[in-house]
Design a protein around this motif. Structure first.
Motif, mmCIF file in Angstrom:
data_model
loop_
_atom_site.group_PDB
_atom_site.id
_atom_site.type_symbol
_atom_site.label_atom_id
_atom_site.label_comp_id
_atom_site.label_asym_id
_atom_site.label_seq_id
_atom_site.Cartn_x
_atom_site.Cartn_y
_atom_site.Cartn_z
ATOM 1 N N ILE A 156 0.873 -1.175 0.000
ATOM 2 C CA ILE A 156 0.000 0.000 0.000
ATOM 3 C C ILE A 156 0.906 1.220 0.000
ATOM 4 O O ILE A 156 1.700 1.409 0.926
ATOM 5 C CB ILE A 156 -0.931 0.022 1.225
ATOM 6 C CG1 ILE A 156 -1.850 -1.202 1.228
ATOM 7 C CG2 ILE A 156 -1.750 1.309 1.246
ATOM 8 C CD1 ILE A 156 -2.710 -1.314 2.477
ATOM 9 N N MET A 157 0.824 2.036 -1.032
ATOM 10 C CA MET A 157 1.683 3.213 -1.180
ATOM 11 C C MET A 157 0.873 4.461 -0.840
ATOM 12 O O MET A 157 -0.191 4.691 -1.413
ATOM 13 C CB MET A 157 2.208 3.282 -2.616
ATOM 14 C CG MET A 157 3.296 4.296 -2.838
ATOM 15 S SD MET A 157 3.826 4.304 -4.574
ATOM 16 C CE MET A 157 4.548 2.654 -4.710
ATOM 17 N N TYR A 158 1.379 5.271 0.106
ATOM 18 C CA TYR A 158 0.550 6.356 0.616
ATOM 19 C C TYR A 158 0.814 7.735 -0.002
ATOM 20 O O TYR A 158 -0.034 8.625 0.076
ATOM 21 C CB TYR A 158 0.677 6.460 2.144
ATOM 22 C CG TYR A 158 2.033 6.900 2.655
ATOM 23 C CD1 TYR A 158 2.410 8.237 2.655
ATOM 24 C CD2 TYR A 158 2.935 5.969 3.174
ATOM 25 C CE1 TYR A 158 3.640 8.637 3.148
ATOM 26 C CE2 TYR A 158 4.164 6.355 3.669
ATOM 27 C CZ TYR A 158 4.513 7.694 3.648
ATOM 28 O OH TYR A 158 5.747 8.085 4.126
ATOM 29 N N SER A 159 1.956 7.972 -0.638
ATOM 30 C CA SER A 159 2.246 9.335 -1.112
ATOM 31 C C SER A 159 1.228 9.856 -2.146
ATOM 32 O O SER A 159 0.915 11.052 -2.129
ATOM 33 C CB SER A 159 3.671 9.433 -1.665
ATOM 34 O OG SER A 159 3.831 8.653 -2.830
ATOM 35 N N PRO A 160 0.664 8.991 -3.034
ATOM 36 C CA PRO A 160 -0.367 9.516 -3.943
ATOM 37 C C PRO A 160 -1.583 10.045 -3.198
ATOM 38 O O PRO A 160 -2.269 10.949 -3.683
ATOM 39 C CB PRO A 160 -0.721 8.295 -4.804
ATOM 40 C CG PRO A 160 0.508 7.462 -4.790
ATOM 41 C CD PRO A 160 1.044 7.616 -3.402
ATOM 42 N N ALA A 161 -1.856 9.501 -2.004
ATOM 43 C CA ALA A 161 -2.989 9.971 -1.209
ATOM 44 C C ALA A 161 -2.755 11.389 -0.697
ATOM 45 O O ALA A 161 -3.709 12.135 -0.449
ATOM 46 C CB ALA A 161 -3.234 9.028 -0.034
ATOM 47 N N ILE A 162 -1.493 11.765 -0.547
ATOM 48 C CA ILE A 162 -1.157 13.120 -0.112
ATOM 49 C C ILE A 162 -1.411 14.115 -1.236
ATOM 50 O O ILE A 162 -1.866 15.239 -1.013
ATOM 51 C CB ILE A 162 0.317 13.185 0.334
ATOM 52 C CG1 ILE A 162 0.546 12.258 1.538
ATOM 53 C CG2 ILE A 162 0.733 14.613 0.678
ATOM 54 C CD1 ILE A 162 2.004 12.116 1.922
ATOM 55 N N HIS A 203 5.489 7.255 13.137
ATOM 56 C CA HIS A 203 4.283 7.260 13.971
ATOM 57 C C HIS A 203 3.053 7.663 13.170
ATOM 58 O O HIS A 203 1.949 7.147 13.410
ATOM 59 C CB HIS A 203 4.483 8.191 15.170
ATOM 60 C CG HIS A 203 5.629 7.777 16.048
ATOM 61 N ND1 HIS A 203 5.594 6.627 16.805
ATOM 62 C CD2 HIS A 203 6.844 8.343 16.257
ATOM 63 C CE1 HIS A 203 6.732 6.500 17.464
ATOM 64 N NE2 HIS A 203 7.508 7.520 17.148
ATOM 65 N N ASP A 204 3.222 8.562 12.202
ATOM 66 C CA ASP A 204 2.095 8.932 11.340
ATOM 67 C C ASP A 204 1.631 7.731 10.507
ATOM 68 O O ASP A 204 0.433 7.546 10.273
ATOM 69 C CB ASP A 204 2.496 10.068 10.401
ATOM 70 C CG ASP A 204 2.572 11.409 11.112
ATOM 71 O OD1 ASP A 204 1.989 11.528 12.206
ATOM 72 O OD2 ASP A 204 3.213 12.338 10.581
ATOM 73 N N ILE A 205 2.587 6.920 10.057
ATOM 74 C CA ILE A 205 2.244 5.748 9.238
ATOM 75 C C ILE A 205 1.527 4.697 10.088
ATOM 76 O O ILE A 205 0.576 4.060 9.643
ATOM 77 C CB ILE A 205 3.503 5.165 8.586
ATOM 78 C CG1 ILE A 205 4.099 6.199 7.623
ATOM 79 C CG2 ILE A 205 3.181 3.881 7.826
ATOM 80 C CD1 ILE A 205 5.449 5.832 7.084
ATOM 81 N N ILE A 206 1.986 4.536 11.309
ATOM 82 C CA ILE A 206 1.321 3.594 12.216
ATOM 83 C C ILE A 206 -0.125 4.033 12.448
ATOM 84 O O ILE A 206 -1.057 3.221 12.431
ATOM 85 C CB ILE A 206 2.097 3.489 13.542
ATOM 86 C CG1 ILE A 206 3.456 2.812 13.296
ATOM 87 C CG2 ILE A 206 1.295 2.706 14.584
ATOM 88 C CD1 ILE A 206 4.391 2.848 14.481
ATOM 89 N N ASN A 207 -0.328 5.345 12.635
ATOM 90 C CA ASN A 207 -1.688 5.865 12.806
ATOM 91 C C ASN A 207 -2.502 5.704 11.529
ATOM 92 O O ASN A 207 -3.719 5.445 11.584
ATOM 93 C CB ASN A 207 -1.640 7.337 13.213
ATOM 94 C CG ASN A 207 -1.110 7.530 14.627
ATOM 95 O OD1 ASN A 207 -1.265 6.640 15.483
ATOM 96 N ND2 ASN A 207 -0.486 8.657 14.891
#
Length: 250
Positions: A156-162, A203-207
């Motif tokens: 799961i790649m999160y940077s596109p969500a930003i 910690h942001d990724i864990i959240n």
């Protein structure tokens, strides 16, 4: 592998990321990164008579050369991710000499046939999908379980969500699909960052994991235990089922 700590990992940092700013990723709590070289599926071309030298041309580019000052700062792995629609393309990729130079091999299956092939493969470490869209076919629990049993992980790649609200909705939807069909087993969260602005701290990724349908243990695993398991699995794939790594203490 070095004797350096391997605690928190981001196993997808774009090849375009400015290497002189990698220290910012370290400040966010990461010990290990993987520089990702993304290879698009080759377009279909009419068959022509080619020279032998062209026939022997390597399908994959070599890994990015990493400056010593970067590799001495943290663990830096080389990852390649390639798209494919059928097993013939995957077979051609596996014939690449450059493929052997990468630590981690990931694929983006474009069709159900390619996904079925990936789940049964012993030559890859990770399955990913384009984060800008939803998974383009139906995934069955049996295929997901087959991949998990072979030690293959799902990204799961999160940077596109930003960067984009549509990507954010699709990423959340895909993550919840993994939860429904596979209890979110063998999930890894990566940044896919092209710049320091696209990276978030540990910690942001864990959240973020809670938003993606993960429980507290799974949210920790996606950046710590699961990446480490993937790295060891990739080592065993490259070296054989039984291997020994010896490091020299300075």
């Amino acid at each position: 592998m070095s004797a350096r700590a391997w605690v928190f990992c981001d196993l997808s940092v774009s090849r375009d990321f400015p290497l002189d700013q990698v220290h910012l990723i370290k400040k966010l709590g990461f010990d290990t990164i993987a520089i990702n070289t993304y290879v698009e599926e080759p377009s279909d071309e009419p068959k022509k008579k080619k020279k032998k030298a062209e026939d022997r041309k390597d399908f994959l580019p070599p890994p990015l050369e990493i400056p010593v000052e970067v590799s001495s700062m943290m663990n830096v792995l080389q990852r390649v991710t390639f798209e494919y629609s059928d097993a013939n393309v995957a077979h051609k990729m596996n014939q690449s000499e450059n493929l052997k130079k990468y630590d981690i091999v990931a694929v983006v299956p474009k069709t159900l046939q390619a996904f079925q092939h990936a789940c049964a493969s012993t030559d890859i470490d990770m399955i990913s999908f384009e984060p800008e869209g939803r998974i383009p076919f139906k995934i069955h629990r049996k295929m997901y379980s087959q991949a998990v049993n072979k030690g293959i992980f799902f990204e799961i790649m999160y940077s596109p969500a930003i960067r984009d609200s549509t990507s954010r909705k699709n990423i959340i939807s895909n993550a919840h699909l993994y939860h429904v069909i596979g209890d979110s087993k063998n999930i890894i969260i990566t940044s896919g960052a092209e710049s320091p602005m696209h990276v978030r701290n540990v910690h942001d990724i864990i959240n973020l994991g809670f938003l993606l349908g993960l429980n507290s243990n799974q949210s920790m695993d996606v950046v710590r235990n699961n990446p480490r398991k993937l790295i060891l699995k990739a080592e065993s794939r490259r070296c054989g089922k039984h291997y020994l790594v010896i490091t020299k203490n300075k």
